[in-house]
Design a protein around this motif. Structure first.
Motif, mmCIF file in Angstrom:
data_model
loop_
_atom_site.group_PDB
_atom_site.id
_atom_site.type_symbol
_atom_site.label_atom_id
_atom_site.label_comp_id
_atom_site.label_asym_id
_atom_site.label_seq_id
_atom_site.Cartn_x
_atom_site.Cartn_y
_atom_site.Cartn_z
ATOM 1 N N ARG A 95 0.724 -1.200 -0.088
ATOM 2 C CA ARG A 95 0.022 0.060 0.027
ATOM 3 C C ARG A 95 0.867 1.025 0.171
ATOM 4 N N ARG A 96 2.081 1.245 0.457
ATOM 5 C CA ARG A 96 3.019 2.433 0.476
ATOM 6 C C ARG A 96 3.182 2.958 -0.807
ATOM 7 N N MET A 100 -3.954 7.034 -1.843
ATOM 8 C CA MET A 100 -5.192 7.171 -1.686
ATOM 9 C C MET A 100 -6.045 8.213 -1.089
ATOM 10 N N GLU A 119 3.369 12.260 8.993
ATOM 11 C CA GLU A 119 2.878 11.021 9.924
ATOM 12 C C GLU A 119 3.197 9.870 9.121
ATOM 13 N N ALA A 120 2.936 9.559 7.887
ATOM 14 C CA ALA A 120 3.468 8.413 7.124
ATOM 15 C C ALA A 120 4.899 8.294 7.028
ATOM 16 N N VAL A 124 6.078 5.311 8.851
ATOM 17 C CA VAL A 124 6.194 4.018 8.074
ATOM 18 C C VAL A 124 7.448 3.758 7.196
ATOM 19 N N ARG A 168 -0.869 14.466 1.868
ATOM 20 C CA ARG A 168 -0.607 13.383 2.456
ATOM 21 C C ARG A 168 -0.280 12.089 1.926
ATOM 22 N N ALA A 169 -1.082 11.908 0.809
ATOM 23 C CA ALA A 169 -0.951 10.633 0.193
ATOM 24 C C ALA A 169 0.231 10.846 -0.832
ATOM 25 N N MET A 172 4.136 9.861 0.677
ATOM 26 C CA MET A 172 4.665 8.364 0.532
ATOM 27 C C MET A 172 5.096 8.177 -0.891
ATOM 28 N N CYS B 190 -4.329 2.953 7.046
ATOM 29 C CA CYS B 190 -3.735 1.740 6.373
ATOM 30 C C CYS B 190 -3.546 1.996 4.773
ATOM 31 N N ALA B 191 -4.268 2.930 4.098
ATOM 32 C CA ALA B 191 -3.864 3.270 2.680
ATOM 33 C C ALA B 191 -2.643 3.926 2.659
ATOM 34 N N LEU B 192 -2.125 4.324 4.102
ATOM 35 C CA LEU B 192 -0.848 4.989 3.772
ATOM 36 C C LEU B 192 0.329 3.914 4.247
ATOM 37 N N GLY B 193 -0.054 2.618 4.479
ATOM 38 C CA GLY B 193 0.807 1.680 4.508
ATOM 39 C C GLY B 193 1.054 1.414 5.979
ATOM 40 N N MET B 194 0.196 2.032 6.829
ATOM 41 C CA MET B 194 0.478 1.698 8.411
ATOM 42 C C MET B 194 -0.064 0.260 8.889
ATOM 43 N N LYS B 198 0.061 0.312 14.571
ATOM 44 C CA LYS B 198 0.576 1.375 14.433
ATOM 45 C C LYS B 198 -0.572 2.251 14.063
ATOM 46 N N ARG B 202 -1.366 5.368 16.900
ATOM 47 C CA ARG B 202 -0.823 6.631 16.363
ATOM 48 C C ARG B 202 -2.350 7.437 16.014
ATOM 49 N N ILE B 203 -3.246 6.539 15.308
ATOM 50 C CA ILE B 203 -4.438 7.222 14.657
ATOM 51 C C ILE B 203 -5.527 7.015 15.598
#
Lengths: 259, 310
Positions: A95-96, A100, A119-120, A124, A168-169, A172, B190-194, B198, B202-203
């Motif tokens: 998903r990274r 989305m 954040e990500a 991540v 934000r999207a 990544m 989740c869509a950000l890959g967490m 996490k 965090r959220i």
């Protein structure tokens, strides 16, 4: 095409099926998006277009068919002719590279715009805070919100929130961006700013799948247009041609009601 | 309507000058309440048996102060156990693994379904059930061995009884908080890959806090008072300390009032703390006010005339 270096298609769907209980939401979707292409998906509500988008980054598990992103199967690994479900960690890794953007923005309300974007990458990708902050600042600048870094989502208009969500999207550095009706929850006068950001993103060469009701955007920015109805692709082609001369009666009917 | 609009254009907003509704009933009620209050204060002040001098004498006695320390310590430890255990149980309860969620359900069922007083007593008499504890591999070698009475002192038993019971209640509070967060938040993470963990840490949990904090404040205040139950297993908390004193001096009422006064002081301090904690976790959602600002705002809106000025 399992692990090719530069895949021919960024997204490829083959006979994708999805059921929610007894309702079949997707009944054999076949689609392909080349790198750098912008595909717009239109169709009546309940046609399965949002569900398809959510399948692409495995927010929904598909029940049949095959779905590849960037040359890799989504959510599964194929070895020796058998499919193995991916572990949560590997799904997260996939998903990274897929960004989305949601209809309702889904910004993190307890974080400022800057923190939302940082954040990500920090959590991540394990990027350093200082570096991530610089990148986030640059991204917010790019979506025209350089002066809103310290604002909380509740202090921003819908259009501004959606642009933060896009930043934000992008933080990544995804290879593919999915937009799920990004302007449907916005007041009409705020739609333009968001579409403008998306248009520039498309011009920069981002591969995008955009579920939308903005026919003007589809015509102007889209490389291809897909009309979905009842869980299947009804018509697909060049946006200008499809919008001007829809060949299928269901497309004609739909367009006559929205245009 | 038309005349109003016309008026506003040249000389600004027109002021309405009207005689406000008179609330005669309120004046009658105020007089009655004042009368009763004066009578109550008078009789309390003139009743020798309240023993105000006794209260004053023991207010900061060493035994009382150390009892307060024990009460605060018990409350803090039990609440930490409750919150940590509660978060753990809530996350377990929401796990897709039926064994894990079932275990959590069973724990909550048992600990919430029996009186906390009984649980405290059971922990206090644990040595009758398990005389010795040993650390080692079950059915295998033993590394260390203790007698139950040396490990589970009355204080430890009190902490266990209160904390494990509290965890069951906190689990439901935390679960409600987690469920109150929009599922879109977890999806975005989740869509950000967490990972799920996490995203939770965090959220979801920071947002759930807004819903979790107010009832947790209530639980803490309630715990401060419930902790007095440990007096049954002879833990020298505030209540037990004053019981020892009045057992000796027979000044029962003044010393119970003294304990009550101290409990009130402590719960009042906690109320202030709760306000600032709520403000911290409400960031991004609500306007920031200090406690006095909010008090003032509440007073203003409570006044009937205040409604008109909005």
């Amino acid at each position: 095409m399992t692990d090719a270096e530069t895949p021919e298609f960024m997204v490829r769907a083959e006979n994708v099926h999805k059921r929610f209980g007894r309702t079949e939401v997707l009944r054999g979707v076949d689609l392909a998006v080349r790198p750098g292409e912008v595909m717009c998906v239109i169709g009546p509500s309940g046609s399965g277009k949002s569900t398809f988008l959510r399948c692409v980054n495995h927010l929904e598990k598909i029940d049949g068919g095959r779905l590849w992103v960037n040359g890799r199967l989504v959510g599964y690994r194929e070895r020796g002719g058998r499919l193995y479900e991916l572990r949560e960690k590997d799904v997260a890794r996939q998903r990274r590279e897929i960004g989305m953007v949601f209809q309702r923005f889904n910004l993190f309300p307890h974080m400022t715009a800057l923190q939302n974007v940082m954040e990500a990458p920090v959590q991540v990708k394990g990027r350093g805070r200082a570096e991530a902050r610089e990148q986030a600042r640059a991204l917010l600048e790019r979506v025209g919100l350089g002066d809103k870094t310290g604002s909380y989502p509740a202090q921003l208009s819908g259009g501004q929130q959606q642009r933060v969500a896009i930043a934000r999207a992008l933080a990544m550095e995804p290879a593919l961006m999915l937009f799920d009706e990004p302007t449907s929850a916005l007041d009409p006068e705020l739609v333009g700013d968001v579409l403008e950001v998306m248009k520039r993103l498309a011009l920069d060469g981002m591969t995008m799948i955009v579920v939308t009701h903005e026919m003007g955007f589809a015509r102007e920015v889209g490389d291809s247009l897909v009309f979905m109805d009842d869980g299947a692709v009804v018509e697909e082609g060049n946006p200008r041609e499809v919008l001007a001369n829809p060949s299928h009666p269901r497309t004609q009917d739909f367009l006559s009601r929205v245009l | 309507m038309t005349s109003l609009v016309k008026d506003t254009e040249p000389e600004g907003r027109p002021e309405i000058r009207a005689v406000p509704v008179r609330h005669y009933g309120r004046w009658v009620a105020a007089a009655l309440i004042l009368y009763v209050a004066v009578w109550a204060v008078y009789s309390v002040a003139h009743n020798e048996r309240f023993g105000w001098d006794v209260m004053g004498r023991y207010f900061t006695a060493d035994a009382v102060l150390s009892g307060i320390g024990t009460t605060l310590g018990l409350t803090a430890i039990a609440m930490v156990m409750g919150v940590v255990g509660g978060v753990l149980l809530a996350v377990m309860r929401l796990s897709p693994n039926p064994l894990i969620s079932g275990t959590s359900w069973l724990y909550i069922w048992a600990f919430r379904g029996t009186p906390v007083l009984v649980q405290i007593l059971l922990w206090g008499f644990i040595s009758a059930l398990i005389p010795r504890f040993s650390i080692g591999i079950p059915f295998g070698p033993t590394f260390a061995d203790f007698s139950a009475n040396s490990v589970i002192t009355p204080f430890v038993a009190g902490c266990l009884g209160l904390g494990l019971n509290e965890a069951a209640y906190m689990a439901e509070i935390v679960r409600a908080g987690i469920l109150s967060v929009d599922p879109g938040q977890d999806e975005a993470a989740c869509a950000l890959g967490m990972s799920r963990t996490k995203s939770m840490r965090r959220i979801v949990l920071p947002q759930a806090m807004r819903v979790i904090i107010p009832p947790t404040g209530n639980e803490t205040i309630s715990m401060l008072k419930t902790s007095s139950l440990v007096s049954v297993i002879a833990v020298a908390d505030l209540l037990y300390s004053v019981q020892i004193i009045y057992g000796r001096t027979y000044q029962t009422i003044p010393l119970l009032l003294l304990a009550s006064a101290w409990y009130l002081v402590m719960t009042s301090v906690l109320t202030v703390g709760q306000f600032y904690l709520e403000r911290y976790f409400g960031r991004g959602a609500a306007r920031r006010q200090t406690m006095l600002e909010r008090l003032w705002a509440n007073l203003r809106t409570a006044r009937p005339a205040g409604k008109g000025t909005r």
